[in-house]
Scaffold this motif. Structure first.
Motif, PDB file in Angstrom:
ATOM      1  N   ARG A  11     -36.484  27.632 -15.748  1.00  0.00           N
ATOM      2  CA  ARG A  11     -38.153  28.077 -14.860  1.00  0.00           C
ATOM      3  C   ARG A  11     -37.163  29.181 -13.488  1.00  0.00           C
ATOM      4  O   ARG A  11     -37.426  29.859 -13.282  1.00  0.00           O
ATOM      5  N   GLN A  12     -35.633  28.269 -13.411  1.00  0.00           N
ATOM      6  CA  GLN A  12     -35.214  28.169 -11.811  1.00  0.00           C
ATOM      7  C   GLN A  12     -34.817  29.962 -11.646  1.00  0.00           C
ATOM      8  O   GLN A  12     -34.519  30.720 -10.977  1.00  0.00           O
ATOM      9  N   ILE A  13     -34.453  30.087 -13.226  1.00  0.00           N
ATOM     10  CA  ILE A  13     -33.586  31.329 -13.229  1.00  0.00           C
ATOM     11  C   ILE A  13     -34.414  32.748 -13.564  1.00  0.00           C
ATOM     12  O   ILE A  13     -34.504  33.848 -13.050  1.00  0.00           O
ATOM     13  N   LYS A  14     -35.698  32.069 -14.059  1.00  0.00           N
ATOM     14  CA  LYS A  14     -36.872  33.172 -14.113  1.00  0.00           C
ATOM     15  C   LYS A  14     -37.420  32.911 -12.523  1.00  0.00           C
ATOM     16  O   LYS A  14     -37.347  34.643 -12.802  1.00  0.00           O
ATOM     17  N   VAL A  15     -37.619  32.000 -12.004  1.00  0.00           N
ATOM     18  CA  VAL A  15     -38.152  32.699 -10.937  1.00  0.00           C
ATOM     19  C   VAL A  15     -37.319  33.546 -10.274  1.00  0.00           C
ATOM     20  O   VAL A  15     -37.809  34.297  -9.433  1.00  0.00           O
ATOM     21  N   LEU A  16     -36.048  33.032  -9.604  1.00  0.00           N
ATOM     22  CA  LEU A  16     -35.092  33.826  -9.369  1.00  0.00           C
ATOM     23  C   LEU A  16     -34.510  34.683  -9.240  1.00  0.00           C
ATOM     24  O   LEU A  16     -34.552  36.046  -8.512  1.00  0.00           O
ATOM     25  N   LYS A  17     -35.325  35.573 -10.665  1.00  0.00           N
ATOM     26  CA  LYS A  17     -35.206  36.668 -11.287  1.00  0.00           C
ATOM     27  C   LYS A  17     -36.349  37.576 -10.696  1.00  0.00           C
ATOM     28  O   LYS A  17     -35.563  38.569  -9.723  1.00  0.00           O
ATOM     29  N   TYR A  18     -36.875  37.119 -10.833  1.00  0.00           N
ATOM     30  CA  TYR A  18     -38.424  38.290 -10.095  1.00  0.00           C
ATOM     31  C   TYR A  18     -38.616  38.037  -9.049  1.00  0.00           C
ATOM     32  O   TYR A  18     -38.708  39.291  -8.145  1.00  0.00           O
ATOM     33  N   ARG A  19     -37.680  37.023  -7.729  1.00  0.00           N
ATOM     34  CA  ARG A  19     -37.618  36.778  -6.906  1.00  0.00           C
ATOM     35  C   ARG A  19     -36.624  38.130  -6.113  1.00  0.00           C
ATOM     36  O   ARG A  19     -37.112  39.103  -5.130  1.00  0.00           O
ATOM     37  N   LEU A  20     -35.708  37.892  -7.301  1.00  0.00           N
ATOM     38  CA  LEU A  20     -34.123  39.173  -7.217  1.00  0.00           C
ATOM     39  C   LEU A  20     -35.155  40.705  -7.619  1.00  0.00           C
ATOM     40  O   LEU A  20     -33.656  42.090  -6.767  1.00  0.00           O
ATOM     41  N   ALA A  29     -45.856  33.939 -10.287  1.00  0.00           N
ATOM     42  CA  ALA A  29     -46.966  32.977 -10.444  1.00  0.00           C
ATOM     43  C   ALA A  29     -47.781  33.535 -10.905  1.00  0.00           C
ATOM     44  O   ALA A  29     -47.979  32.550 -12.216  1.00  0.00           O
ATOM     45  N   GLU A  30     -48.687  34.639 -11.480  1.00  0.00           N
ATOM     46  CA  GLU A  30     -49.691  34.942 -12.362  1.00  0.00           C
ATOM     47  C   GLU A  30     -48.273  35.643 -12.985  1.00  0.00           C
ATOM     48  O   GLU A  30     -48.728  35.072 -14.169  1.00  0.00           O
ATOM     49  N   LEU A  31     -46.511  36.148 -12.876  1.00  0.00           N
ATOM     50  CA  LEU A  31     -46.789  36.681 -13.990  1.00  0.00           C
ATOM     51  C   LEU A  31     -45.970  35.615 -15.387  1.00  0.00           C
ATOM     52  O   LEU A  31     -45.715  35.587 -16.438  1.00  0.00           O
ATOM     53  N   ILE A  32     -45.582  33.996 -14.416  1.00  0.00           N
ATOM     54  CA  ILE A  32     -45.021  32.889 -15.643  1.00  0.00           C
ATOM     55  C   ILE A  32     -46.636  32.007 -15.552  1.00  0.00           C
ATOM     56  O   ILE A  32     -45.576  31.002 -16.166  1.00  0.00           O
ATOM     57  N   GLY A  33     -47.667  32.448 -14.942  1.00  0.00           N
ATOM     58  CA  GLY A  33     -48.112  30.886 -15.318  1.00  0.00           C
ATOM     59  C   GLY A  33     -48.274  29.789 -15.189  1.00  0.00           C
ATOM     60  O   GLY A  33     -48.687  29.153 -15.402  1.00  0.00           O
ATOM     61  N   VAL A  34     -47.866  29.786 -13.613  1.00  0.00           N
ATOM     62  CA  VAL A  34     -48.250  28.715 -12.490  1.00  0.00           C
ATOM     63  C   VAL A  34     -48.621  28.540 -10.949  1.00  0.00           C
ATOM     64  O   VAL A  34     -49.035  29.912 -10.776  1.00  0.00           O
ATOM     65  N   SER A  35     -48.567  28.185 -10.159  1.00  0.00           N
ATOM     66  CA  SER A  35     -48.816  28.362  -8.873  1.00  0.00           C
ATOM     67  C   SER A  35     -48.095  28.606  -7.904  1.00  0.00           C
ATOM     68  O   SER A  35     -46.899  28.594  -8.482  1.00  0.00           O
ATOM     69  N   HIS A  36     -48.401  29.137  -7.349  1.00  0.00           N
ATOM     70  CA  HIS A  36     -47.478  30.070  -6.023  1.00  0.00           C
ATOM     71  C   HIS A  36     -46.762  28.573  -5.442  1.00  0.00           C
ATOM     72  O   HIS A  36     -45.618  29.210  -5.125  1.00  0.00           O
ATOM     73  N   VAL A  39     -43.781  27.529  -8.019  1.00  0.00           N
ATOM     74  CA  VAL A  39     -42.462  28.489  -7.791  1.00  0.00           C
ATOM     75  C   VAL A  39     -41.939  28.361  -6.847  1.00  0.00           C
ATOM     76  O   VAL A  39     -40.668  28.897  -6.470  1.00  0.00           O
ATOM     77  N   ALA A  40     -42.424  28.395  -5.083  1.00  0.00           N
ATOM     78  CA  ALA A  40     -42.093  28.328  -3.740  1.00  0.00           C
ATOM     79  C   ALA A  40     -40.415  26.594  -4.372  1.00  0.00           C
ATOM     80  O   ALA A  40     -39.873  27.130  -3.900  1.00  0.00           O
ATOM     81  N   VAL A  41     -41.495  25.774  -4.672  1.00  0.00           N
ATOM     82  CA  VAL A  41     -40.397  24.546  -5.231  1.00  0.00           C
ATOM     83  C   VAL A  41     -39.371  25.015  -6.112  1.00  0.00           C
ATOM     84  O   VAL A  41     -37.895  24.867  -5.764  1.00  0.00           O
ATOM     85  N   SER A  42     -40.044  25.927  -7.448  1.00  0.00           N
ATOM     86  CA  SER A  42     -38.711  25.988  -8.012  1.00  0.00           C
ATOM     87  C   SER A  42     -37.154  26.778  -7.286  1.00  0.00           C
ATOM     88  O   SER A  42     -36.143  26.574  -7.561  1.00  0.00           O
ATOM     89  N   ILE A  43     -37.755  27.916  -6.143  1.00  0.00           N
ATOM     90  CA  ILE A  43     -37.003  29.237  -5.846  1.00  0.00           C
ATOM     91  C   ILE A  43     -36.167  27.706  -5.119  1.00  0.00           C
ATOM     92  O   ILE A  43     -34.743  28.183  -4.690  1.00  0.00           O
ATOM     93  N   LYS A  44     -36.531  27.178  -4.049  1.00  0.00           N
ATOM     94  CA  LYS A  44     -36.671  26.607  -2.598  1.00  0.00           C
ATOM     95  C   LYS A  44     -34.908  25.482  -3.921  1.00  0.00           C
ATOM     96  O   LYS A  44     -33.970  25.050  -3.451  1.00  0.00           O
ATOM     97  N   ARG A  45     -35.356  25.066  -4.872  1.00  0.00           N
ATOM     98  CA  ARG A  45     -34.605  24.151  -5.541  1.00  0.00           C
ATOM     99  C   ARG A  45     -33.552  24.765  -6.052  1.00  0.00           C
ATOM    100  O   ARG A  45     -32.417  24.466  -6.340  1.00  0.00           O
ATOM    101  N   ALA A  46     -33.968  25.634  -6.557  1.00  0.00           N
ATOM    102  CA  ALA A  46     -32.272  26.947  -7.099  1.00  0.00           C
ATOM    103  C   ALA A  46     -31.654  26.904  -6.774  1.00  0.00           C
ATOM    104  O   ALA A  46     -30.152  27.221  -6.496  1.00  0.00           O
ATOM    105  N   LEU A  47     -32.297  27.153  -4.935  1.00  0.00           N
ATOM    106  CA  LEU A  47     -31.179  27.594  -3.807  1.00  0.00           C
ATOM    107  C   LEU A  47     -30.202  26.813  -3.102  1.00  0.00           C
ATOM    108  O   LEU A  47     -28.818  26.276  -3.362  1.00  0.00           O
ATOM    109  N   LYS A  48     -30.768  25.649  -3.329  1.00  0.00           N
ATOM    110  CA  LYS A  48     -30.252  23.891  -3.165  1.00  0.00           C
ATOM    111  C   LYS A  48     -28.902  23.430  -4.065  1.00  0.00           C
ATOM    112  O   LYS A  48     -27.749  23.320  -3.621  1.00  0.00           O
TER     113      LYS A  48
END
Length: 152
Positions: A11-20, A29-36, A39-48
């Motif tokens: 999920r972190q890869i997917k979220v980062l890919k879209y963010r980039l 969030a709409e694209l992958i069917g989760v809350s925004h 998504v924010a938590v996934s981005i934060k954890r991925a960057l960490k």
């Protein structure tokens, strides 16, 4: 996608890919069917996790590199490649590169440490046994060097 990819979950890869690609948190969030918020938590954890991986690789580079050169303030940039090549010769290591590559690495990786044609803040140059050169602002590694050396 199942399993982890290094320090990143699918999920972190997917979220980062879209963010980039420029998508907003809500659009992702709409694209992958989760809350925004998810998504924010996934981005934060991925960057960490990316920062943790970068730190791990830096520690490994410090351990793996037999040649460590601290370039002090006031050193002229044109003098640094010959310093590196001289230290490589002493260690019996053939550098993968020449003056130009070392010079470009300094400009690219330690640009904040350079003013004009002179080093304004210390820079660490690592040379591993394969002849690969790594350039790091010394301020980024000073604490790491002390911590690694204290382990014994």
């Amino acid at each position: 996608m199942k399993g982890k990819f290094g320090f990143l979950a699918p999920r972190q890869i997917k979220v980062l890919k879209y963010r980039l690609q420029g998508y907003s948190t809500r659009e992702i969030a709409e694209l992958i069917g989760v809350s925004h918020q998810d998504v924010a938590v996934s981005i934060k954890r991925a960057l960490k996790n990316i920062e943790k991986a970068r730190y791990t690789l830096l520690v490994y580079a410090l351990l793996y590199s037999p040649v460590k050169i601290v370039v002090k303030e006031g050193t002229r940039l044109v003098d640094i490649p010959s310093i590196v090549l001289g230290e490589a010769d002493k260690a019996g290591i053939r550098v993968k590169g020449d003056f130009t590559i070392i010079f470009k690495l300094l400009r690219f990786k330690a640009s904040d440490c350079i003013a004009g044609k002179v080093v304004k803040k210390p820079v660490l140059i690592l040379l591993n046994p394969r002849g690969e050169v790594e350039v790091v602002p010394f301020s980024e590694v000073a604490g790491i060097i002390q911590a690694v050396e204290s382990i014994g």
